[in-house]
Scaffold this motif. Structure first.
Motif, PDB file in Angstrom:
ATOM      1  N   VAL A   1       0.970  -1.707  -0.414  1.00  0.00           N
ATOM      2  CA  VAL A   1       0.360  -0.173  -0.346  1.00  0.00           C
ATOM      3  C   VAL A   1       0.960   1.204  -0.176  1.00  0.00           C
ATOM      4  CG1 VAL A   1      -1.589   1.118   1.344  1.00  0.00           C
ATOM      5  CG2 VAL A   1      -1.974  -1.012   1.264  1.00  0.00           C
ATOM      6  N   ARG A   2       1.882   1.198   0.932  1.00  0.00           N
ATOM      7  CA  ARG A   2       2.771   2.361   1.044  1.00  0.00           C
ATOM      8  C   ARG A   2       3.303   2.525  -0.450  1.00  0.00           C
ATOM      9  NH1 ARG A   2       2.319   6.331   4.927  1.00  0.00           N
ATOM     10  NH2 ARG A   2       4.524   6.850   4.430  1.00  0.00           N
ATOM     11  N   ARG A   3       4.214   1.176  -1.109  1.00  0.00           N
ATOM     12  CA  ARG A   3       4.656   2.408  -2.618  1.00  0.00           C
ATOM     13  C   ARG A   3       3.356   2.322  -3.379  1.00  0.00           C
ATOM     14  NH1 ARG A   3       7.206  -3.366  -2.602  1.00  0.00           N
ATOM     15  NH2 ARG A   3       5.684  -3.875  -3.766  1.00  0.00           N
ATOM     16  N   MET A   4       1.943   1.880  -3.492  1.00  0.00           N
ATOM     17  CA  MET A   4       1.055   2.205  -4.371  1.00  0.00           C
ATOM     18  C   MET A   4       0.795   3.770  -4.230  1.00  0.00           C
ATOM     19  SD  MET A   4      -1.754  -0.370  -4.429  1.00  0.00           S
ATOM     20  CE  MET A   4      -2.931  -0.125  -5.481  1.00  0.00           C
ATOM     21  N   ILE A   5       0.314   4.513  -2.991  1.00  0.00           N
ATOM     22  CA  ILE A   5       0.378   5.807  -3.048  1.00  0.00           C
ATOM     23  C   ILE A   5       1.180   6.415  -2.551  1.00  0.00           C
ATOM     24  CG2 ILE A   5      -1.425   4.717  -0.754  1.00  0.00           C
ATOM     25  CD1 ILE A   5       0.177   6.521   1.278  1.00  0.00           C
ATOM     26  N   GLY A   6       2.091   6.406  -2.593  1.00  0.00           N
ATOM     27  CA  GLY A   6       3.237   6.723  -3.269  1.00  0.00           C
ATOM     28  C   GLY A   6       3.948   8.468  -1.995  1.00  0.00           C
ATOM     29  N   ASN A   7       5.298   9.030  -2.522  1.00  0.00           N
ATOM     30  CA  ASN A   7       6.084   9.907  -1.213  1.00  0.00           C
ATOM     31  C   ASN A   7       4.828  10.585  -0.944  1.00  0.00           C
ATOM     32  OD1 ASN A   7       7.241  12.479  -0.591  1.00  0.00           O
ATOM     33  ND2 ASN A   7       8.892  10.718  -1.020  1.00  0.00           N
ATOM     34  N   THR A   8       5.003  11.159   0.199  1.00  0.00           N
ATOM     35  CA  THR A   8       4.234  12.263   0.892  1.00  0.00           C
ATOM     36  C   THR A   8       3.898  14.033  -0.140  1.00  0.00           C
ATOM     37  OG1 THR A   8       4.201  11.768   2.601  1.00  0.00           O
ATOM     38  CG2 THR A   8       3.735  13.989   2.702  1.00  0.00           C
ATOM     39  N   ASP A   9       4.823  13.701  -0.663  1.00  0.00           N
ATOM     40  CA  ASP A   9       5.170  15.187  -1.231  1.00  0.00           C
ATOM     41  C   ASP A   9       4.525  14.928  -2.904  1.00  0.00           C
ATOM     42  OD1 ASP A   9       5.637  17.521  -3.507  1.00  0.00           O
ATOM     43  OD2 ASP A   9       7.807  17.831  -2.325  1.00  0.00           O
ATOM     44  N   PRO A  10       3.564  15.619  -3.453  1.00  0.00           N
ATOM     45  CA  PRO A  10       3.326  14.441  -4.722  1.00  0.00           C
ATOM     46  C   PRO A  10       4.027  14.681  -5.701  1.00  0.00           C
ATOM     47  CG  PRO A  10       1.999  16.285  -4.480  1.00  0.00           C
ATOM     48  CD  PRO A  10       2.552  16.047  -2.557  1.00  0.00           C
ATOM     49  N   LYS A  11       5.200  15.926  -5.725  1.00  0.00           N
ATOM     50  CA  LYS A  11       6.367  16.216  -7.035  1.00  0.00           C
ATOM     51  C   LYS A  11       7.066  15.401  -6.596  1.00  0.00           C
ATOM     52  CE  LYS A  11       6.905  20.119  -4.432  1.00  0.00           C
ATOM     53  NZ  LYS A  11       6.897  21.952  -4.763  1.00  0.00           N
ATOM     54  N   GLU A  12       6.713  14.673  -5.534  1.00  0.00           N
ATOM     55  CA  GLU A  12       8.349  13.207  -5.120  1.00  0.00           C
ATOM     56  C   GLU A  12       7.243  11.640  -5.831  1.00  0.00           C
ATOM     57  OE1 GLU A  12      10.730  13.451  -1.915  1.00  0.00           O
ATOM     58  OE2 GLU A  12      10.650  15.798  -2.526  1.00  0.00           O
ATOM     59  N   ALA A  13       6.282  11.680  -6.251  1.00  0.00           N
ATOM     60  CA  ALA A  13       5.654  10.052  -6.114  1.00  0.00           C
ATOM     61  C   ALA A  13       5.566  10.668  -7.699  1.00  0.00           C
ATOM     62  CB  ALA A  13       4.294  11.101  -5.625  1.00  0.00           C
ATOM     63  N   PRO A  14       5.729   9.313  -8.311  1.00  0.00           N
ATOM     64  CA  PRO A  14       5.927   8.627  -9.394  1.00  0.00           C
ATOM     65  C   PRO A  14       4.339   8.728  -9.869  1.00  0.00           C
ATOM     66  CG  PRO A  14       7.214   7.255  -8.210  1.00  0.00           C
ATOM     67  CD  PRO A  14       6.462   8.399  -7.415  1.00  0.00           C
ATOM     68  N   PRO A  15       4.124   9.228 -11.584  1.00  0.00           N
ATOM     69  CA  PRO A  15       3.356   8.879 -11.795  1.00  0.00           C
ATOM     70  C   PRO A  15       1.945   7.991 -12.212  1.00  0.00           C
ATOM     71  CG  PRO A  15       4.374  10.363 -12.868  1.00  0.00           C
ATOM     72  CD  PRO A  15       5.011   9.561 -12.573  1.00  0.00           C
ATOM     73  N   GLY A  16       1.285   7.193 -11.805  1.00  0.00           N
ATOM     74  CA  GLY A  16       0.993   5.830 -11.640  1.00  0.00           C
ATOM     75  C   GLY A  16       0.687   5.508  -9.893  1.00  0.00           C
ATOM     76  N   THR A  17       1.327   6.789  -9.454  1.00  0.00           N
ATOM     77  CA  THR A  17       1.403   6.291  -7.089  1.00  0.00           C
ATOM     78  C   THR A  17       0.249   6.871  -6.989  1.00  0.00           C
ATOM     79  OG1 THR A  17       2.260   7.941  -6.876  1.00  0.00           O
ATOM     80  CG2 THR A  17       3.219   5.925  -7.211  1.00  0.00           C
ATOM     81  N   ILE A  18      -1.025   6.551  -6.430  1.00  0.00           N
ATOM     82  CA  ILE A  18      -2.330   7.851  -6.089  1.00  0.00           C
ATOM     83  C   ILE A  18      -2.117   9.225  -5.269  1.00  0.00           C
ATOM     84  CG2 ILE A  18      -4.032   7.696  -3.973  1.00  0.00           C
ATOM     85  CD1 ILE A  18      -4.113   4.819  -4.014  1.00  0.00           C
ATOM     86  N   ARG A  19      -0.656   8.857  -5.370  1.00  0.00           N
ATOM     87  CA  ARG A  19      -0.404  10.688  -4.644  1.00  0.00           C
ATOM     88  C   ARG A  19       0.254  11.252  -6.380  1.00  0.00           C
ATOM     89  NH1 ARG A  19       2.184   9.397   1.304  1.00  0.00           N
ATOM     90  NH2 ARG A  19       0.206  10.106   2.487  1.00  0.00           N
ATOM     91  N   GLY A  20       1.107  10.392  -6.956  1.00  0.00           N
ATOM     92  CA  GLY A  20       1.804  10.890  -8.035  1.00  0.00           C
ATOM     93  C   GLY A  20       0.591  11.102  -9.142  1.00  0.00           C
TER      94      GLY A  20
END
Length: 138
Positions: A86-105
């Motif tokens: 789940v942590r991998r799926m949601i991505g980094n707290t900062d959406p600028k650092e969250a890869p595309p394909g993650t929920i936050r990204g």
């Protein structure tokens, strides 16, 4: 690999923007199982309990005001290595650092309004689940 349960919460901006179905769909397509689900309007006391590790930090008041600003969707999700997956799926707290394909990204607009919360360890998952659910039921 082991079957685990973790806590996930769709935050007020995710609920307001109509992302509940999309987010749940991503977890289910990944093979994770939702074993508990409810929508709540969190009060201040509950929000402070959930985020007690951040008490005293400069962003604490803004965080509490934000998560109590509207309804949230709380879930218990089960699956193989659920916390890490789940942590991998949601991505980094900062959406600028969250890869595309993650929920936050894909959906988060800012670091403060980032759509989703998920426990970062089994210990925290157990504590956070117990804030919102009677865990003796599952």
């Amino acid at each position: 690999m082991s079957t685990e349960r973790t806590f996930v919460m769709i935050k007020p901006d995710g609920v307001r923007r109509g992302l509940i179905g999309e987010i749940i769909n991503r977890f289910e397509r990944r093979g994770l199982k939702i074993v508990a689900l409810k929508m709540v309007k969190m009060d201040r006391k509950t929000a402070e309990l959930l985020y007690e590790e951040h008490k005293g930090k400069s962003f604490f008041e803004d965080l509490i005001n934000y998560v109590t600003s509207g309804p949230v969707v709380c879930m218990v999700i089960e699956g193989e290595d659920a916390v890490q997956v789940v942590r991998r799926m949601i991505g980094n707290t900062d959406p600028k650092e969250a890869p595309p394909g993650t929920i936050r990204g894909d959906f988060a607009l800012s670091k403060s309004e980032n759509v989703i919360h998920a426990s970062d360890s089994l210990e925290k998952a157990k504590r956070e689940m117990s804030i919102f659910f009677d865990t003796s039921n599952f």
